[in-house]
Scaffold this motif. Structure first.
Motif, short mmCIF file in Angstrom:
data_model
loop_
_atom_site.label_atom_id
_atom_site.label_comp_id
_atom_site.label_asym_id
_atom_site.label_seq_id
_atom_site.Cartn_x
_atom_site.Cartn_y
_atom_site.Cartn_z
N HIS A 131 -11.97 8.37 -0.02
CA HIS A 131 -12.57 9.19 1.04
C HIS A 131 -11.70 9.14 2.29
O HIS A 131 -11.66 8.12 2.98
N ASP A 132 -11.03 10.24 2.57
CA ASP A 132 -10.15 10.35 3.74
C ASP A 132 -9.17 9.17 3.80
O ASP A 132 -9.15 8.41 4.76
N PRO A 133 -8.35 9.02 2.75
CA PRO A 133 -7.47 7.85 2.67
C PRO A 133 -6.32 7.88 3.67
O PRO A 133 -5.78 8.94 3.99
N SER A 134 -5.99 6.71 4.16
CA SER A 134 -4.81 6.54 5.01
C SER A 134 -4.36 5.09 4.87
O SER A 134 -5.12 4.22 4.45
N VAL A 135 -3.12 4.86 5.23
CA VAL A 135 -2.58 3.50 5.15
C VAL A 135 -3.35 2.59 6.11
O VAL A 135 -3.75 1.49 5.74
N ASN A 136 -3.59 3.05 7.32
CA ASN A 136 -4.27 2.22 8.32
C ASN A 136 -5.68 1.84 7.91
O ASN A 136 -6.08 0.69 8.04
N SER A 137 -6.46 2.80 7.40
CA SER A 137 -7.82 2.48 6.98
C SER A 137 -7.81 1.54 5.78
O SER A 137 -8.64 0.64 5.68
N VAL A 182 0.84 -1.21 0.00
CA VAL A 182 0.00 0.00 0.00
C VAL A 182 0.87 1.25 0.00
O VAL A 182 0.61 2.20 -0.75
N ARG A 183 1.91 1.27 0.80
CA ARG A 183 2.81 2.44 0.84
C ARG A 183 3.51 2.66 -0.49
O ARG A 183 3.64 3.80 -0.95
N ALA A 184 3.93 1.58 -1.14
CA ALA A 184 4.60 1.71 -2.44
C ALA A 184 3.64 2.22 -3.51
O ALA A 184 4.00 3.09 -4.31
#
Length: 97
Positions: free
Chosen positions: A47-53, A24-26
């Motif tokens: 919608h309000d993306p983050s690695v954790n979600s 996901v980070r890459a």
């Protein structure tokens, strides 16, 4: 634990040893959240993306995880092609006049 069908070595599997978080980070670093949401239209990217979600959603949703892994493999192939130089064109030793 001693299952003879389980293989511990997977030399030809490009995903072996790569965590979902690293994938996901890459992808986010390469495409950005907006393009990632365009490539794989799921809310965790748009919608309000983050690695954790994203990790939480992808771990619960096998079809979405498959799409993310496929896009990651595509990204790796594209980077390998660009790394070879020439953009797919053959380079020859014939001088240009």
């Amino acid at each position: 634990m001693n299952d003879p069908t389980a293989r511990t070595d997977q030399p030809r599997n490009p995903l072996h040893g790569v965590t979902l978080e690293a994938i996901v980070r890459a992808l986010e670093a390469h495409y950005g959240w907006k393009e990632l949401a365009h490539q794989i239209p799921v809310r965790c990217f748009s919608h309000d993306p983050s690695v954790n979600s994203s990790l939480k959603f992808l771990r619960k949703t096998p079809w979405a995880r498959d799409k993310v892994e496929s896009l990651y493999l595509f990204m790796l192939r594209e980077q390998a092609r660009r790394g070879r130089g020439g953009g797919g064109l053959l380079q020859t030793d014939v001088p240009v006049i």
